[in-house]
Design an enzyme around this catalytic site. Sequence first.
Site, PDB file in Angstrom:
ATOM      1  N   CYS A 175       0.816  -1.218   0.000  1.00 11.37           N
ATOM      2  CA  CYS A 175       0.000   0.000   0.000  1.00 11.37           C
ATOM      3  C   CYS A 175       0.845   1.261   0.000  1.00 11.37           C
ATOM      4  O   CYS A 175       0.427   2.298  -0.514  1.00 11.37           O
ATOM      5  CB  CYS A 175      -1.013  -0.037   1.148  1.00 11.37           C
ATOM      6  N   TYR A 192       2.350  30.381   8.914  1.00  9.39           N
ATOM      7  CA  TYR A 192       1.890  29.092   8.385  1.00  9.39           C
ATOM      8  C   TYR A 192       0.975  28.460   9.446  1.00  9.39           C
ATOM      9  O   TYR A 192       1.200  27.346   9.902  1.00  9.39           O
ATOM     10  CB  TYR A 192       3.053  28.161   8.073  1.00  9.39           C
ATOM     11  N   GLU A 248      -1.773  32.846   7.369  1.00  9.56           N
ATOM     12  CA  GLU A 248      -2.028  31.558   6.711  1.00  9.56           C
ATOM     13  C   GLU A 248      -2.552  31.859   5.305  1.00  9.56           C
ATOM     14  O   GLU A 248      -3.372  32.756   5.123  1.00  9.56           O
ATOM     15  CB  GLU A 248      -3.068  30.781   7.550  1.00  9.56           C
ATOM     16  N   ASP A 260       5.705  27.150  10.988  1.00  7.94           N
ATOM     17  CA  ASP A 260       5.394  25.723  10.776  1.00  7.94           C
ATOM     18  C   ASP A 260       5.030  25.507   9.308  1.00  7.94           C
ATOM     19  O   ASP A 260       3.889  25.226   8.974  1.00  7.94           O
ATOM     20  CB  ASP A 260       4.202  25.366  11.696  1.00  7.94           C
ATOM     21  N   CYS A 308      -6.998  -1.107   9.081  1.00  8.14           N
ATOM     22  CA  CYS A 308      -5.681  -0.498   8.886  1.00  8.14           C
ATOM     23  C   CYS A 308      -5.050  -0.348  10.261  1.00  8.14           C
ATOM     24  O   CYS A 308      -5.708   0.080  11.205  1.00  8.14           O
ATOM     25  CB  CYS A 308      -5.879   0.845   8.196  1.00  8.14           C
ATOM     26  N   GLN A 323      -4.729  18.345  12.732  1.00 12.86           N
ATOM     27  CA  GLN A 323      -3.622  17.400  12.895  1.00 12.86           C
ATOM     28  C   GLN A 323      -4.167  15.985  13.098  1.00 12.86           C
ATOM     29  O   GLN A 323      -5.122  15.806  13.843  1.00 12.86           O
ATOM     30  CB  GLN A 323      -2.793  17.802  14.109  1.00 12.86           C
ATOM     31  N   CYS A 372       2.750   2.732   5.003  1.00 14.53           N
ATOM     32  CA  CYS A 372       3.587   2.470   6.181  1.00 14.53           C
ATOM     33  C   CYS A 372       4.928   1.867   5.760  1.00 14.53           C
ATOM     34  O   CYS A 372       5.050   0.650   5.615  1.00 14.53           O
ATOM     35  CB  CYS A 372       2.891   1.483   7.118  1.00 14.53           C
ATOM     36  N   CYS A 412       8.099  19.592   9.110  1.00 15.33           N
ATOM     37  CA  CYS A 412       7.781  18.196   8.793  1.00 15.33           C
ATOM     38  C   CYS A 412       8.702  17.674   7.698  1.00 15.33           C
ATOM     39  O   CYS A 412       8.479  16.597   7.159  1.00 15.33           O
ATOM     40  CB  CYS A 412       6.304  18.037   8.424  1.00 15.33           C
TER      41      CYS A 412
HETATM   42  N1  SAH Z   1       0.548  25.316  12.140  1.00 17.89           N
HETATM   43  C1  SAH Z   1      -0.572  24.554  11.683  1.00 17.89           C
HETATM   44  C2  SAH Z   1      -0.523  24.153  10.217  1.00 17.89           C
HETATM   45  C3  SAH Z   1       0.773  23.709   9.640  1.00 17.89           C
HETATM   46  S1  SAH Z   1       0.635  23.041   8.029  1.00 17.89           S
HETATM   47  C4  SAH Z   1      -0.811  23.357  12.578  1.00 17.89           C
HETATM   48  O1  SAH Z   1      -0.026  23.061  13.472  1.00 17.89           O
HETATM   49  O2  SAH Z   1      -1.828  22.693  12.424  1.00 17.89           O
HETATM   50  C5  SAH Z   1       1.342  24.348   7.038  1.00 17.89           C
HETATM   51  C6  SAH Z   1       0.367  25.450   6.694  1.00 17.89           C
HETATM   52  O3  SAH Z   1       1.052  26.431   5.904  1.00 17.89           O
HETATM   53  C7  SAH Z   1      -0.828  25.013   5.848  1.00 17.89           C
HETATM   54  O4  SAH Z   1      -2.009  25.377   6.506  1.00 17.89           O
HETATM   55  C8  SAH Z   1      -0.669  25.778   4.519  1.00 17.89           C
HETATM   56  O5  SAH Z   1      -1.895  26.171   3.944  1.00 17.89           O
HETATM   57  C9  SAH Z   1       0.140  26.979   4.965  1.00 17.89           C
HETATM   58  N2  SAH Z   1       0.933  27.646   3.906  1.00 17.89           N
HETATM   59  C10 SAH Z   1       1.553  27.089   2.841  1.00 17.89           C
HETATM   60  N3  SAH Z   1       2.246  27.995   2.150  1.00 17.89           N
HETATM   61  C11 SAH Z   1       2.081  29.184   2.789  1.00 17.89           C
HETATM   62  C12 SAH Z   1       2.566  30.507   2.547  1.00 17.89           C
HETATM   63  N4  SAH Z   1       3.360  30.778   1.514  1.00 17.89           N
HETATM   64  N5  SAH Z   1       2.205  31.482   3.409  1.00 17.89           N
HETATM   65  C13 SAH Z   1       1.403  31.215   4.484  1.00 17.89           C
HETATM   66  N6  SAH Z   1       0.901  29.976   4.745  1.00 17.89           N
HETATM   67  C14 SAH Z   1       1.241  28.967   3.912  1.00 17.89           C
END
Ligand code: SAH
Length: 454
Positions: free
Chosen positions: A81, A315, A336, A381, A162, A286, A84, A408
């Site tokens: 798949c 972000y 965002e 993030d 799963c 998340q 994993c 990540c």
């Molecule tokens: N901090 C959040 C989300 C992290 S995921 C949490 O912990 O849940 C990364 C995020 O960055 C996503 O929501 C995505 O839409 C946003 N993103 C991607 N490119 C971006 C940009 N250029 N400017 C601002 N946000 C962005």
Amino acid sequence: MTAMRNQIRTLKGICTDVSSEGKGIVKSGKDICFVDGLFIGEEAEINVLYQRAGVYFGKVSKLIKQSKDRIQPKCKICTSCGGCQYQQISYQAQLEYKTNRVKNALTRIGHIKTKVNPCIGMDNPYNYRNKIQVPFQKDRKGNIVFGFYRENSHEIIPIKECAIEDKRAASILWDVKELLKEMNIPPYQEDTGRGILRYVLIRTSYHFDELMVVLVTSTMNFPGQRNFVDALVKKHPEITTVVENVNPRHTNVILGEKEKVLFGKGFIKDKILDLTFEISAKSFFQVNPVQVEVLYKTALDLIDKDTDKLVLDAYSGVGTIGLIAAKNAKHVISVEINKDAHKNAIENAKKNNVNNIEFYCDDAGKFISSFEGDLDVVIMDPPRNGSDEKFLSVLLNKKPKKIIYISCGPETLARDLEFLSKDYEVTYVQPVDMFPMTAHVETVVSLINKRYSE
Ligand code: SAH
């Protein structure tokens, strides 16, 4: 991409490392081959299946020497798949692989020498996912099947359950299949565009007894819908809401635009640390409810507890980190790019009565370059491909005392840290395992402006 599926050659060799996608790396002379399901120290005969960008890709045809870390996987289809990559090795070994991936990226790509703490794992690394989406189809014999797509294909490998999804999902999926059969509701067929049910998405709440089923269909109001939903909810009283999402397009994107609530409130609630969030079918949330608290706590503990600072949450997704950080801040600014997430963030602030936060829907780099005023702490993030020079160079100009980078993608993290290391010192690196059984790893990094650290 030129991918050939027939074997192009064979190879024998020892796996010396794993790639960022979790494939075993075998070197033979000048050739490098990435091999599925082969782990460090193992020796194997390999069928090389295709070549891409100068690298070979293959599968094990005979395992000659086995790693001491190899275990019997819980899931029989984990080798086909593609979800994993690491189910076949012990959890302890997975964590070591992840720690080393971060270490290697930081030293080789970022030239950063800071100590990397061991990756924080879970007590129970199975059944953690709070969101699962499965396609339904008819197989060649006309039987309804559901499962996961074989890696790089649209062929369904049927599953019973799963190993990483919430335990409540499997029997619901099974009963969806039985009810489709009984009520003569056909699954969607990609080749002809006929049929109704495309995917079933299940979202579960970790902290509340709430569970959402989303039926992704090709047309709104399919025949027999009322009876279908009544029967499903009767069999599964744990379902608190059912939503129909319509996706008529011939596309790989799972969810469509239009939605209709068929049962219950149309959303579920869940908690992260002290805050409560409403999650609808399309919301970003998340997927590991246990480790998200570990991740956020690790990040937020790095920020001083005084409440006299201006924090930027870049972000920010649906605003979760910024909302939690607001408790120990004078003011938080969140940015965002995604409109839906931005709207959710504003709602989340209202629902949790957090007033010292503002949300902007913009590109992080663009926003921060036109932002006037001093920032004390920046939490960032970004997605897997990392941040960009625009955003990072404004950070160098604005000189916030502290940057907390949540990443990540260790390789893009290392690239960005090297850029920032001109004026910032990396003082703390903590990998957190958000996705056990997979090769993914999340990392929390603290950076202090050198004006303060020297
Ligand atoms: N901090 C959040 C989300 C992290 S995921 C949490 O912990 O849940 C990364 C995020 O960055 C996503 O929501 C995505 O839409 C946003 N993103 C991607 N490119 C971006 C940009 N250029 N400017 C601002 N946000 C962005």
